[in-house]
Enzyme design. Sequence first.
Site, short mmCIF file in Angstrom:
data_model
loop_
_atom_site.label_atom_id
_atom_site.label_comp_id
_atom_site.label_asym_id
_atom_site.label_seq_id
_atom_site.Cartn_x
_atom_site.Cartn_y
_atom_site.Cartn_z
CE1 TYR A 40 -7.13 11.01 1.25
CE2 TYR A 40 -6.84 11.14 -1.11
CZ TYR A 40 -7.34 10.49 -0.02
OH TYR A 40 -8.05 9.34 -0.16
CD1 TRP A 74 -6.40 4.97 -6.30
CD2 TRP A 74 -4.42 4.89 -7.31
NE1 TRP A 74 -5.44 4.92 -5.33
CE2 TRP A 74 -4.22 4.87 -5.92
CE3 TRP A 74 -3.31 4.86 -8.15
CZ2 TRP A 74 -2.95 4.80 -5.35
CZ3 TRP A 74 -2.05 4.80 -7.59
CH2 TRP A 74 -1.87 4.76 -6.20
CD1 TRP A 75 -10.60 4.08 -6.21
CD2 TRP A 75 -12.52 4.10 -7.32
NE1 TRP A 75 -11.29 5.18 -5.80
CE2 TRP A 75 -12.48 5.21 -6.46
CE3 TRP A 75 -13.65 3.91 -8.12
CZ2 TRP A 75 -13.52 6.13 -6.37
CZ3 TRP A 75 -14.68 4.82 -8.03
CH2 TRP A 75 -14.62 5.92 -7.17
CE1 TYR A 130 -4.10 1.99 0.56
CE2 TYR A 130 -2.61 3.33 1.87
CZ TYR A 130 -3.82 3.17 1.21
OH TYR A 130 -4.74 4.19 1.20
CG HIS A 161 -1.03 5.43 -1.54
ND1 HIS A 161 -1.52 4.16 -1.53
CD2 HIS A 161 -2.10 6.26 -1.65
CE1 HIS A 161 -2.84 4.20 -1.64
NE2 HIS A 161 -3.22 5.46 -1.70
#
Length: 106
Positions: free
Chosen positions: A41, A76-77, A18, A22
């Site tokens: 964010y 992206w999802w 993860y 990112h």
Amino acid sequence: MQRIAFTMKLHAGFEEEYRRRHDAIWPELQTLLHTTGIREYSIFLDEETGTLFAVLQIADPSALDQLPKQPVMQRWWDYMKDIMDSNPDHSPVTKSLKEVFYLPCK
């Protein structure tokens, strides 16, 4: 600016993956988030539970409604669906959080 907070769930054992994904966020996704009006964010991880806590700042929260329609967001999802809880459309399962306390620094 308004703050929006929500949780997501990371599958066990995918913490480093993860982070790696990112760390290499796609420039076109970063541009989309910026042009949508997101100014900050952050995503935090509770390593014991795999819960991801996200918080962002945006002037107009209704602008977030347009993100699911964007092809880069959908890609992206799809890219992330194998390492976190996802809906049938591959968007992450999220739980909105209600702000109950805020102490601005002066």
